[in-house]
Design an enzyme around this catalytic site. Sequence first.
Site, PDB file in Angstrom:
ATOM      1  N   TYR A   1      -4.126   4.368   6.435  1.00 43.00           N
ATOM      2  CA  TYR A   1      -4.492   3.011   7.453  1.00 43.00           C
ATOM      3  C   TYR A   1      -6.001   3.829   7.798  1.00 43.00           C
ATOM      4  CZ  TYR A   1      -0.937   0.891   7.323  1.00 43.00           C
ATOM      5  OH  TYR A   1       0.129   0.170   6.960  1.00 43.00           O
TER       6      TYR A   1
ATOM      7  N   LYS B   1       0.826  -0.932   0.010  1.00 40.60           N
ATOM      8  CA  LYS B   1       0.123   0.070   0.590  1.00 40.60           C
ATOM      9  C   LYS B   1       0.868   0.888   0.025  1.00 40.60           C
ATOM     10  CE  LYS B   1       0.771   1.760   3.168  1.00 40.60           C
ATOM     11  NZ  LYS B   1       1.638   2.480   3.338  1.00 40.60           N
TER      12      LYS B   1
HETATM   13  P1  NAD Z   1      12.740   1.929   2.296  1.00 39.46           P
HETATM   14  O1  NAD Z   1      12.756   3.192   2.296  1.00 39.46           O
HETATM   15  O2  NAD Z   1      13.026   0.897   3.774  1.00 39.46           O
HETATM   16  O3  NAD Z   1      13.107   0.959   1.227  1.00 39.46           O
HETATM   17  C1  NAD Z   1      12.501   0.684  -0.178  1.00 39.46           C
HETATM   18  C2  NAD Z   1      13.456   0.268  -1.077  1.00 39.46           C
HETATM   19  O4  NAD Z   1      13.065   0.596  -1.983  1.00 39.46           O
HETATM   20  C3  NAD Z   1      14.781   0.419  -0.929  1.00 39.46           C
HETATM   21  O5  NAD Z   1      15.680  -0.430  -0.782  1.00 39.46           O
HETATM   22  C4  NAD Z   1      15.677   1.480  -1.754  1.00 39.46           C
HETATM   23  O6  NAD Z   1      16.978   0.718  -1.878  1.00 39.46           O
HETATM   24  C5  NAD Z   1      14.811   0.580  -2.320  1.00 39.46           C
HETATM   25  N1  NAD Z   1      13.730   1.653  -3.908  1.00 39.46           N
HETATM   26  C6  NAD Z   1      14.529   1.075  -5.446  1.00 39.46           C
HETATM   27  N2  NAD Z   1      14.232   2.373  -6.261  1.00 39.46           N
HETATM   28  C7  NAD Z   1      14.463   3.141  -5.932  1.00 39.46           C
HETATM   29  C8  NAD Z   1      14.057   5.085  -5.626  1.00 39.46           C
HETATM   30  N3  NAD Z   1      14.674   4.643  -6.765  1.00 39.46           N
HETATM   31  N4  NAD Z   1      14.430   4.988  -4.545  1.00 39.46           N
HETATM   32  C9  NAD Z   1      14.385   5.410  -3.081  1.00 39.46           C
HETATM   33  N5  NAD Z   1      14.244   3.990  -3.277  1.00 39.46           N
HETATM   34  C10 NAD Z   1      13.880   2.769  -3.963  1.00 39.46           C
HETATM   35  O7  NAD Z   1      10.772   1.987   2.846  1.00 39.46           O
HETATM   36  P2  NAD Z   1       9.453   0.711   3.434  1.00 39.46           P
HETATM   37  O8  NAD Z   1       9.576   1.163   4.554  1.00 39.46           O
HETATM   38  O9  NAD Z   1      10.359  -0.152   2.972  1.00 39.46           O
HETATM   39  O10 NAD Z   1       8.369   0.961   1.832  1.00 39.46           O
HETATM   40  C11 NAD Z   1       8.518   0.383   0.961  1.00 39.46           C
HETATM   41  C12 NAD Z   1       7.332   0.154   0.234  1.00 39.46           C
HETATM   42  O11 NAD Z   1       6.489  -0.789   1.618  1.00 39.46           O
HETATM   43  C13 NAD Z   1       6.068   1.664   0.265  1.00 39.46           C
HETATM   44  O12 NAD Z   1       5.027   1.114  -0.549  1.00 39.46           O
HETATM   45  C14 NAD Z   1       5.286   2.095   1.974  1.00 39.46           C
HETATM   46  O13 NAD Z   1       3.951   2.547   1.729  1.00 39.46           O
HETATM   47  C15 NAD Z   1       5.237  -0.017   3.131  1.00 39.46           C
HETATM   48  N6  NAD Z   1       5.277  -0.234   3.587  1.00 39.46           N
HETATM   49  C16 NAD Z   1       3.576  -1.067   4.010  1.00 39.46           C
HETATM   50  C17 NAD Z   1       4.031  -1.149   5.538  1.00 39.46           C
HETATM   51  C18 NAD Z   1       3.050  -2.256   5.816  1.00 39.46           C
HETATM   52  O14 NAD Z   1       2.764  -1.905   7.050  1.00 39.46           O
HETATM   53  N7  NAD Z   1       1.750  -2.650   4.981  1.00 39.46           N
HETATM   54  C19 NAD Z   1       4.965  -0.709   6.504  1.00 39.46           C
HETATM   55  C20 NAD Z   1       6.003  -0.373   5.917  1.00 39.46           C
HETATM   56  C21 NAD Z   1       6.438   0.264   4.106  1.00 39.46           C
END
Ligand code: NAD
Length: 381
Positions: free
Chosen positions: A229, A145
Amino acid sequence: MGSGNMGSRREVLGIGAGMAALGLAPGLASRAFAADRKIGDAAADRKIGYAIVGLGYYATRQIMPNFAGCENARLVALVSGTPAKLEQYGSEYGIPPSYRYSYDQFDRIRDNPDIDAVYIVLPNSLHAEYSIRAAQAGKHVLCEKPMATSVAECQAMIAASRKAGKKLMIGYRSRFEPYNRLAIELARGGHVGPTRLITAEHGFPIQPGQWRLDKALSGGGSMMDIGIYSLNAARYLTGEEPVEVSAVESTDRSDPRFRTVEDRISFVLRFPSGIEANCISSYSSAHNGYRVIGTQGWIAMEPATPYVGQTMTIRKDGVTAPRTLPPPARNQFAGQLDHLAECILKGTTPIVAGEEGLADMRVIEAIYRSAAERRHIEMTA
Ligand code: NAD
């Protein structure tokens, strides 16, 4: 439930041969591959193999460790732009080098029959592109999401999955969490009388210097990330789609965090039954909860949607009491991974299919429009 019953028999019967086919010594059989195919069980002959795309916080800390609690899903491949992460997590989870992909190599997943499904855990603006490419590679998709950053992108994702004849599910993990499931049942069942009002609040003070604060990558501010949420809860607690949306935005544009994205949005949703939802989305204050208020009392969930620790309190006919549930056999993360796997194995539709993400995105676009134009927005079917 769970994979605690995996026996050495499976490793002896299946995994050694699989590793040999990959050109690997059976001794390299690892958590992912040794984490059990159900050999000899014709009805559930195989676990669904997932590739994780994007090895950031959520993927590595919350999703990947929870394959261990899955019954029908296993981690088989990784996609990342960082070779060191592929090496680190590949070794940790026993993913062979040929099952580790860079983004440039992503489309080659088409040639890997062990990858059934792809879980997109990338910044929001990349969800549509990678979901569509995964569908075109013949894979089922679980996408985090918010589903994407616009209604048009959501529609393109649904069309691509349909065209490929593959499933598309959105990572609404709360739908696999027992307290939220109970809240839905109680709210829709009129446990505290017919629901009249819902309040829902989600927010946290965001740290500077991350993609969430860059609109080009996030598609928007708190609403896309955490406010969803509140919105999703209002929709799942009622089982209805809003007919009218109004929203007010409060953002201090002199705060360097909020140069391109919004901080707080307060929004009201009116549902066809007359239920109203008053919701908050915030990047500068800490909230996590909702309350369903009926004619005879209320159901409070606070916190409502954390990774662990949901807490429910019910007030009915003048008596307030906590409501507790036994620990689930599968947590919400394993539950959602297994759900898509079960849908694939049984040919059924996920309870949070692409249409669910699209429904949220339609409302998010209306919320932004209402705040920008300072007027109520009527939702058309
Ligand atoms: P994060 O920044 O920790 O991870 C993102 C990943 O994407 C990194 O490993 C990064 O290297 C990679 N990436 C690839 N291309 C990129 C670019 N062009 N710019 C930046 N990063 C790039 O983020 P996250 O917290 O893991 O979030 C990732 C996704 O998961 C989001 O869509 C977020 O909404 C979702 N999320 C959902 C929940 C949940 O509880 N459902 C919780 C956290 C995150």
